[in-house]
Design a protein around this motif. Sequence first.
Motif, PDB file in Angstrom:
ATOM      1  N   GLN A 185      53.770  -0.918  10.231  1.00  0.00           N
ATOM      2  CA  GLN A 185      54.511  -1.186  11.469  1.00  0.00           C
ATOM      3  C   GLN A 185      53.633  -0.922  12.685  1.00  0.00           C
ATOM      4  N   ALA A 186      52.817   0.119  12.628  1.00  0.00           N
ATOM      5  CA  ALA A 186      51.894   0.395  13.729  1.00  0.00           C
ATOM      6  C   ALA A 186      50.914  -0.759  13.893  1.00  0.00           C
ATOM      7  N   GLN A 187      50.324  -1.201  12.791  1.00  0.00           N
ATOM      8  CA  GLN A 187      49.374  -2.310  12.858  1.00  0.00           C
ATOM      9  C   GLN A 187      50.022  -3.580  13.396  1.00  0.00           C
ATOM     10  N   ASP A 188      51.228  -3.860  12.968  1.00  0.00           N
ATOM     11  CA  ASP A 188      51.914  -5.081  13.422  1.00  0.00           C
ATOM     12  C   ASP A 188      52.050  -5.085  14.943  1.00  0.00           C
ATOM     13  N   MET A 189      52.484  -3.966  15.519  1.00  0.00           N
ATOM     14  CA  MET A 189      52.670  -3.933  16.966  1.00  0.00           C
ATOM     15  C   MET A 189      51.331  -3.934  17.698  1.00  0.00           C
ATOM     16  N   HIS A 190      50.362  -3.237  17.176  1.00  0.00           N
ATOM     17  CA  HIS A 190      49.042  -3.237  17.816  1.00  0.00           C
ATOM     18  C   HIS A 190      48.452  -4.650  17.817  1.00  0.00           C
ATOM     19  N   ALA A 191      48.606  -5.354  16.709  1.00  0.00           N
ATOM     20  CA  ALA A 191      48.107  -6.727  16.638  1.00  0.00           C
ATOM     21  C   ALA A 191      48.860  -7.625  17.613  1.00  0.00           C
ATOM     22  N   PHE A 192      50.163  -7.390  17.745  1.00  0.00           N
ATOM     23  CA  PHE A 192      50.954  -8.173  18.700  1.00  0.00           C
ATOM     24  C   PHE A 192      50.471  -7.918  20.128  1.00  0.00           C
ATOM     25  N   ILE A 193      50.257  -6.648  20.464  1.00  0.00           N
ATOM     26  CA  ILE A 193      49.777  -6.314  21.810  1.00  0.00           C
ATOM     27  C   ILE A 193      48.427  -6.973  22.065  1.00  0.00           C
ATOM     28  N   ARG A 194      47.530  -6.897  21.110  1.00  0.00           N
ATOM     29  CA  ARG A 194      46.216  -7.504  21.298  1.00  0.00           C
ATOM     30  C   ARG A 194      46.338  -9.017  21.476  1.00  0.00           C
ATOM     31  N   GLY A 195      47.278  -9.600  20.749  1.00  0.00           N
ATOM     32  CA  GLY A 195      47.509 -11.035  20.898  1.00  0.00           C
ATOM     33  C   GLY A 195      48.048 -11.403  22.271  1.00  0.00           C
ATOM     34  N   GLN A 196      48.936 -10.574  22.794  1.00  0.00           N
ATOM     35  CA  GLN A 196      49.469 -10.824  24.134  1.00  0.00           C
ATOM     36  C   GLN A 196      48.363 -10.734  25.183  1.00  0.00           C
ATOM     37  N   ILE A 197      47.509  -9.739  25.042  1.00  0.00           N
ATOM     38  CA  ILE A 197      46.387  -9.586  25.976  1.00  0.00           C
ATOM     39  C   ILE A 197      45.443 -10.780  25.868  1.00  0.00           C
ATOM     40  N   ALA A 198      45.214 -11.245  24.665  1.00  0.00           N
ATOM     41  CA  ALA A 198      44.347 -12.418  24.477  1.00  0.00           C
ATOM     42  C   ALA A 198      44.931 -13.639  25.163  1.00  0.00           C
ATOM     43  N   ASN A 199      46.240 -13.819  25.064  1.00  0.00           N
ATOM     44  CA  ASN A 199      46.891 -14.973  25.696  1.00  0.00           C
ATOM     45  C   ASN A 199      46.756 -14.938  27.214  1.00  0.00           C
ATOM     46  N   LYS A 200      46.801 -13.728  27.775  1.00  0.00           N
ATOM     47  CA  LYS A 200      46.754 -13.588  29.235  1.00  0.00           C
ATOM     48  C   LYS A 200      45.326 -13.487  29.772  1.00  0.00           C
ATOM     49  N   PHE A 201      44.487 -12.682  29.126  1.00  0.00           N
ATOM     50  CA  PHE A 201      43.170 -12.354  29.679  1.00  0.00           C
ATOM     51  C   PHE A 201      42.006 -12.960  28.907  1.00  0.00           C
ATOM     52  N   GLY A 202      42.302 -13.552  27.752  1.00  0.00           N
ATOM     53  CA  GLY A 202      41.245 -14.149  26.951  1.00  0.00           C
ATOM     54  C   GLY A 202      40.891 -13.327  25.725  1.00  0.00           C
ATOM     55  N   ARG A 203      40.321 -13.996  24.734  1.00  0.00           N
ATOM     56  CA  ARG A 203      40.007 -13.352  23.448  1.00  0.00           C
ATOM     57  C   ARG A 203      39.011 -12.213  23.609  1.00  0.00           C
ATOM     58  N   GLU A 204      38.012 -12.404  24.464  1.00  0.00           N
ATOM     59  CA  GLU A 204      36.984 -11.380  24.627  1.00  0.00           C
ATOM     60  C   GLU A 204      37.577 -10.087  25.175  1.00  0.00           C
ATOM     61  N   ALA A 205      38.459 -10.209  26.165  1.00  0.00           N
ATOM     62  CA  ALA A 205      39.102  -9.026  26.735  1.00  0.00           C
ATOM     63  C   ALA A 205      39.940  -8.299  25.687  1.00  0.00           C
ATOM     64  N   ALA A 206      40.637  -9.067  24.864  1.00  0.00           N
ATOM     65  CA  ALA A 206      41.492  -8.470  23.838  1.00  0.00           C
ATOM     66  C   ALA A 206      40.668  -7.744  22.781  1.00  0.00           C
ATOM     67  N   LEU A 207      39.540  -8.328  22.407  1.00  0.00           N
ATOM     68  CA  LEU A 207      38.700  -7.726  21.377  1.00  0.00           C
ATOM     69  C   LEU A 207      38.112  -6.390  21.824  1.00  0.00           C
ATOM     70  N   HIS A 208      37.888  -6.244  23.128  1.00  0.00           N
ATOM     71  CA  HIS A 208      37.281  -5.016  23.648  1.00  0.00           C
ATOM     72  C   HIS A 208      38.315  -3.979  24.095  1.00  0.00           C
ATOM     73  N   LEU A 209      39.597  -4.321  24.018  1.00  0.00           N
ATOM     74  CA  LEU A 209      40.651  -3.411  24.467  1.00  0.00           C
ATOM     75  C   LEU A 209      40.933  -2.335  23.426  1.00  0.00           C
ATOM     76  N   THR A 210      40.887  -1.077  23.849  1.00  0.00           N
ATOM     77  CA  THR A 210      41.246   0.038  22.972  1.00  0.00           C
ATOM     78  C   THR A 210      42.757   0.229  23.004  1.00  0.00           C
ATOM     79  N   ILE A 211      43.380   0.218  21.821  1.00  0.00           N
ATOM     80  CA  ILE A 211      44.833   0.424  21.703  1.00  0.00           C
ATOM     81  C   ILE A 211      45.064   1.639  20.807  1.00  0.00           C
ATOM     82  N   LEU A 212      45.720   2.656  21.356  1.00  0.00           N
ATOM     83  CA  LEU A 212      45.984   3.893  20.639  1.00  0.00           C
ATOM     84  C   LEU A 212      47.399   3.918  20.092  1.00  0.00           C
TER      85      LEU A 212
END
Length: 253
Positions: free
Chosen positions: A184-211
Amino acid sequence: MRKKIVAGNWKMNLTLAQGEQLINDILQAGLKLAEGQEVVVATPFPYLAKAKSLLKNYPGYFVAAQNCASEKAGAFTGEVSAEMLQSVGVDYVIIGHSERREYFNETNAILAKKVDLALANGLKPIFCCGEPLAVRQAETQNEYVARQLEESLYHLTAEQLKQVVIAYEPIWAIGTGLTASAGQAQDMHAFIRGQIANKFGREAALHLTILYGGSAKPGNAAELFANPDVDGGLIGGASLVAADFAAIISSLS
């Protein structure tokens, strides 16, 4: 490579002497941080300068405030500004913790102002998001978290976002007797990273630290941190016990 971070949120606990002892015990644990790994200690306001002094000669260790004011300065008795935090050497600031949202009625709009002030003063926000039990039960957690991100972070530029860390708090699994699984943690973290990618781009999402901020402990930290989109943890109660906090730090991959 994105940063791997374990941040300890002391909340409203410990005296100054107890806090100093805790930091010293953590430092004496002999932990060896790998490149790109960080330890962040979020102390109560009165202890920030002391914590900074204790950690200043230890690479990879940083200090965070647990909150900052939503205004720059002025007649706001009892508040602490981002500029004040910067002036005592604070590195990070937690913004939007679930307790601040619930007990102090902090809205997404207020948190957007805090993010801006933190960034303007050279502080790195640890922006918290997450859903309560009713939202999880209704299976609308993705929409709920997406709105938190949109209303508090989407006004930023991709360059500003590089200074932001996101912490996901499954509020429904904190102090309720319920447990969020690593999946469940991974699912939400992946969703958040996907949302960031949609807004800011794939590169920004890949470098974003999510705790992950859902009651990580020595017994489950390694499993949680092994998930591809979980980059460490925002630790509450376990950060008050040096041995437990050290064990969680050691679980970083």
